[in-house]
Design an enzyme around this catalytic site. Structure first.
Site, PDB file in Angstrom:
ATOM      1  CD  GLU A 100     -60.467  78.658 108.780  1.00  0.00           C
ATOM      2  OE1 GLU A 100     -61.414  79.396 108.429  1.00  0.00           O
ATOM      3  OE2 GLU A 100     -60.485  77.417 108.688  1.00  0.00           O
ATOM      4  CG  ASP A 144     -57.355  80.407  98.159  1.00  0.00           C
ATOM      5  OD1 ASP A 144     -57.734  79.281  98.518  1.00  0.00           O
ATOM      6  OD2 ASP A 144     -57.356  80.784  96.973  1.00  0.00           O
ATOM      7  CG  ASP A 175     -69.698  76.444 103.647  1.00  0.00           C
ATOM      8  OD1 ASP A 175     -70.727  75.836 103.289  1.00  0.00           O
ATOM      9  OD2 ASP A 175     -69.696  77.631 103.997  1.00  0.00           O
ATOM     10  CE  LYS A 213     -80.074  78.151  99.407  1.00  0.00           C
ATOM     11  NZ  LYS A 213     -80.417  79.593  99.359  1.00  0.00           N
ATOM     12  CG  ASP A 237     -71.970  67.157 109.865  1.00  0.00           C
ATOM     13  OD1 ASP A 237     -72.977  67.636 110.416  1.00  0.00           O
ATOM     14  OD2 ASP A 237     -71.129  67.866 109.295  1.00  0.00           O
ATOM     15  CE1 TYR A 272     -67.171  74.936 112.407  1.00  0.00           C
ATOM     16  CE2 TYR A 272     -64.871  74.288 112.218  1.00  0.00           C
ATOM     17  CZ  TYR A 272     -65.844  75.269 112.241  1.00  0.00           C
ATOM     18  OH  TYR A 272     -65.484  76.581 112.100  1.00  0.00           O
ATOM     19  CD  GLU A 273     -65.497  63.726 114.623  1.00  0.00           C
ATOM     20  OE1 GLU A 273     -65.673  62.569 115.035  1.00  0.00           O
ATOM     21  OE2 GLU A 273     -64.381  64.171 114.275  1.00  0.00           O
TER      22      GLU A 273
END
Length: 237
Positions: free
Chosen positions: A87, A119, A141, A145, A177, A218-219
């Site tokens: 992370e 990384d 993430d 775009k 999601d 996050y979920e």
């Protein structure tokens, strides 16, 4: 192996976005200073179960573990397995360390977790081919775009690397999601169907969280916002 376009995440020696948010709380900073050095993935050399844990055991690798909820829950479920999480965001690392440390009461410390602050692909490259039982990429993430699509972890370069490191029959799990990322991921995975078998028999298999798949923050946030969440499992051929 797939020819990788310039800008593919595996060709870049940098991370996008922030690496730190709010200042860490005193307890979190203490864990970063004291616990992280004890369980950090070595910065060079081969990364093996024997080197990390002292003996061979099934290895799991989580790419971008967020706050570490999923990694810690899976490690608690499978104490005889080894878990590696990477992370880049120090606040997420600090929160994961809280889970690993436990409370020495109802939740004992987790001795089967190793963490890399940085990384994920750098560590993944140093794992021997065919050494991993599971790889997790959960709510990455989305970079929505189109001009940023090359930054998504779900791209040809990372997938070739994941395929190389998973043992035959090993499992790659992906959750999102974000509808744009969903379409992108399915398009990319279609190009890699010679490496991965999609473990879905009907729509319910990717619309309902499978057993043994702990929820991430996050979920939970996505569900609270009314988003649909999708769950994918692929087996290495």
């Amino acid at each position: 192996m797939t020819a990788h376009k310039p800008g593919d995440p595996t060709t870049l020696n940098r991370l996008y976005g922030r690496s730190k948010g709010k200042p860490l709380r005193a307890g979190q900073q203490d864990l970063v200073d004291t616990l992280l050095p004890q369980i950090a993935v070595p910065l060079d050399g081969e990364v093996t179960a024997r080197r990390l844990f002292g003996f061979d055991r099934p290895l799991h690798f989580e790419i971008g573990f967020g706050g570490g909820e999923h990694m810690a829950a899976r490690a608690d479920m499978l104490p005889d397995h080894g878990f590696i999480g990477a992370e880049p965001f120090i606040n997420g690392v600090a929160q994961a360390l809280v889970h690993v440390a436990g409370d020495h009461g109802q939740h004992p410390p987790l001795g089967n977790v190793r963490i890399h602050h940085g990384d994920a692909l750098e560590v993944l490259r140093r794992i021997p081919d065919g050494a991993l039982a599971f790889v997790y990429l959960l709510h990455p993430d989305p970079w929505p775009k189109a001009r940023h699509a090359k930054r998504r972890m779900m791209n040809d370069g990372p997938l070739d690397l994941i395929a190389a490191k998973l043992k035959p029959g090993g499992e790659f799990r992906f959750g999102t999601d974000h509808p744009i990322y969903l379409r992108h991921a399915l398009m990319v995975m279609r190009r890699h169907r010679h490496q991965f078998e999609w473990l879905a028999k009907d729509a319910r298999d990717f619309q309902v969280r499978p057993g043994g798949w702990p929820e991430t923050r996050y979920e939970a946030k996505a569900r609270a916002q009314g988003h649909e969440v999708w769950y994918f499992r692929w087996r290495r051929r």
